[in-house]
Scaffold this motif. Structure first.
Motif, PDB file in Angstrom:
ATOM      1  N   LEU A  97     -26.902  49.126  27.721  1.00  0.00           N
ATOM      2  CA  LEU A  97     -25.778  48.221  27.454  1.00  0.00           C
ATOM      3  C   LEU A  97     -26.266  46.839  27.024  1.00  0.00           C
ATOM      4  O   LEU A  97     -25.535  46.071  26.409  1.00  0.00           O
ATOM      5  N   LYS A  98     -27.522  46.534  27.356  1.00  0.00           N
ATOM      6  CA  LYS A  98     -28.094  45.239  26.954  1.00  0.00           C
ATOM      7  C   LYS A  98     -28.655  45.303  25.540  1.00  0.00           C
ATOM      8  O   LYS A  98     -28.953  44.273  24.943  1.00  0.00           O
ATOM      9  N   ILE A  99     -28.844  46.509  25.017  1.00  0.00           N
ATOM     10  CA  ILE A  99     -29.454  46.684  23.695  1.00  0.00           C
ATOM     11  C   ILE A  99     -28.415  47.021  22.632  1.00  0.00           C
ATOM     12  O   ILE A  99     -28.495  46.542  21.498  1.00  0.00           O
ATOM     13  N   LEU A 100     -27.448  47.832  22.999  1.00  0.00           N
ATOM     14  CA  LEU A 100     -26.418  48.236  22.033  1.00  0.00           C
ATOM     15  C   LEU A 100     -25.580  47.039  21.622  1.00  0.00           C
ATOM     16  O   LEU A 100     -25.405  46.089  22.387  1.00  0.00           O
ATOM     17  N   ASN A 101     -25.065  47.121  20.397  1.00  0.00           N
ATOM     18  CA  ASN A 101     -24.111  46.097  19.950  1.00  0.00           C
ATOM     19  C   ASN A 101     -22.752  46.453  20.517  1.00  0.00           C
ATOM     20  O   ASN A 101     -22.095  47.393  20.050  1.00  0.00           O
ATOM     21  N   MET A 102     -22.337  45.715  21.541  1.00  0.00           N
ATOM     22  CA  MET A 102     -21.121  46.091  22.263  1.00  0.00           C
ATOM     23  C   MET A 102     -19.846  45.751  21.488  1.00  0.00           C
ATOM     24  O   MET A 102     -18.743  45.986  21.983  1.00  0.00           O
ATOM     25  N   ASN A 103     -20.002  45.243  20.254  1.00  0.00           N
ATOM     26  CA  ASN A 103     -18.827  45.160  19.382  1.00  0.00           C
ATOM     27  C   ASN A 103     -18.361  46.554  18.974  1.00  0.00           C
ATOM     28  O   ASN A 103     -17.222  46.734  18.540  1.00  0.00           O
ATOM     29  N   TYR A 104     -19.288  47.511  19.100  1.00  0.00           N
ATOM     30  CA  TYR A 104     -18.987  48.869  18.623  1.00  0.00           C
ATOM     31  C   TYR A 104     -18.868  49.887  19.749  1.00  0.00           C
ATOM     32  O   TYR A 104     -18.632  51.063  19.496  1.00  0.00           O
ATOM     33  N   PHE A 105     -19.066  49.434  20.964  1.00  0.00           N
ATOM     34  CA  PHE A 105     -18.978  50.327  22.124  1.00  0.00           C
ATOM     35  C   PHE A 105     -18.083  49.691  23.180  1.00  0.00           C
ATOM     36  O   PHE A 105     -17.999  48.466  23.282  1.00  0.00           O
TER      37      PHE A 105
END
Ligand SMILES: [Zn+2]
Length: 233
Positions: A97-105
């Protein structure tokens, strides 16, 4: 409800065209994936589009259950209007969750004892025993019929497992290691114990690349997980 095995190896895939932990569950209305290890993305895309996926359930944060979330990040960027739902263990070490772009998840925390519905699927989460916070999950259809799947995720043996799986039509069990294996997974002998405790089909999964318990389990009517296998529940 259908279950398709996308990847069945851990902690890394066998040489050749193989993948780590990932299991597609679908009904006429819903499509979810249980875990997303290496090789999961290409196999998922052979089955469905990301737009049609209703969510990814992450049982625990080990790499062989999560690593294809990283390339999925790039694909997710193509669908900026549709966040991919990630169901993640509450208080888990959810590093991705710290690596993914959370605009998309969208991360949705779940915990043992909780349940949720995704379209016509009902998911219930159970505490299992592994080296990090890990959830087992039962998946049934929200129609209330008896079509159900229990996924142990990664766990050592503990007696309550036989209660968790009661009533399941199919149990995906982390029980493909050599007999007497001490953990953090189960030996094939525990697949036999689970089979004795349950009327449903046991499928031993999380195969080690250099060990296969087929000669022990298949004569007992217990399946050993094979990528591409489809079960209709
Ligand atoms: Zn693990």
């Amino acid at each position: 409800m259908e279950l398709k095995l996308l990847g069945v190896y851990g902690p890394y895939p066998k040489a050749g065209n193989h993948a780590s932990s990932s299991y597609l569950v679908k009904t006429d209305r819903a499509k979810i994936v249980l875990d997303f290890g290496s090789g999961a993305l290409t196999r998922l895309l052979a089955e469905t589009s990301i737009e049609e996926l209703d969510g990814i359930v992450i049982s625990h944060a080990h790499f062989d259950h999560t690593s294809d979330l990283l390339p999925l990040n790039y694909l997710a960027e193509r669908y900026p209007d549709r966040k991919i739902k990630l169901y993640v263990p509450k208080d888990g070490d959810n590093w991705y969750l710290k690596i993914l772009n959370m605009n998309y998840f969208e991360a949705i925390e779940v915990d043992a004892g909780e349940s949720l519905e995704i379209k016509d699927l009902k998911l219930e989460f159970y505490p299992v025993r592994h080296t990090v916070k890990t959830l087992g999950v039962s998946v049934s259809t929200a129609r209330g019929d008896e079509s159900s799947l229990f996924y142990t995720s990664d766990t050592v043996w503990f007696p309550e497992l036989t209660e968790y799986i009661r009533g399941a039509k199919l149990v995906l069990a982390d029980a493909a290691k050599p007999e007497g294996f001490l953990g953090p997974h189960m030996g094939w002998d525990k697949a036999v114990v689970l089979s004795d405790a349950c009327d449903g089909k046991i499928v031993a999964t999380h195969l080690t690349p250099d060990y296969d318990p087929s000669d022990k389990l298949l004569p007992l009517g217990i399946d050993v997980a094979r990528e591409g296998a489809l079960y209709v529940l």
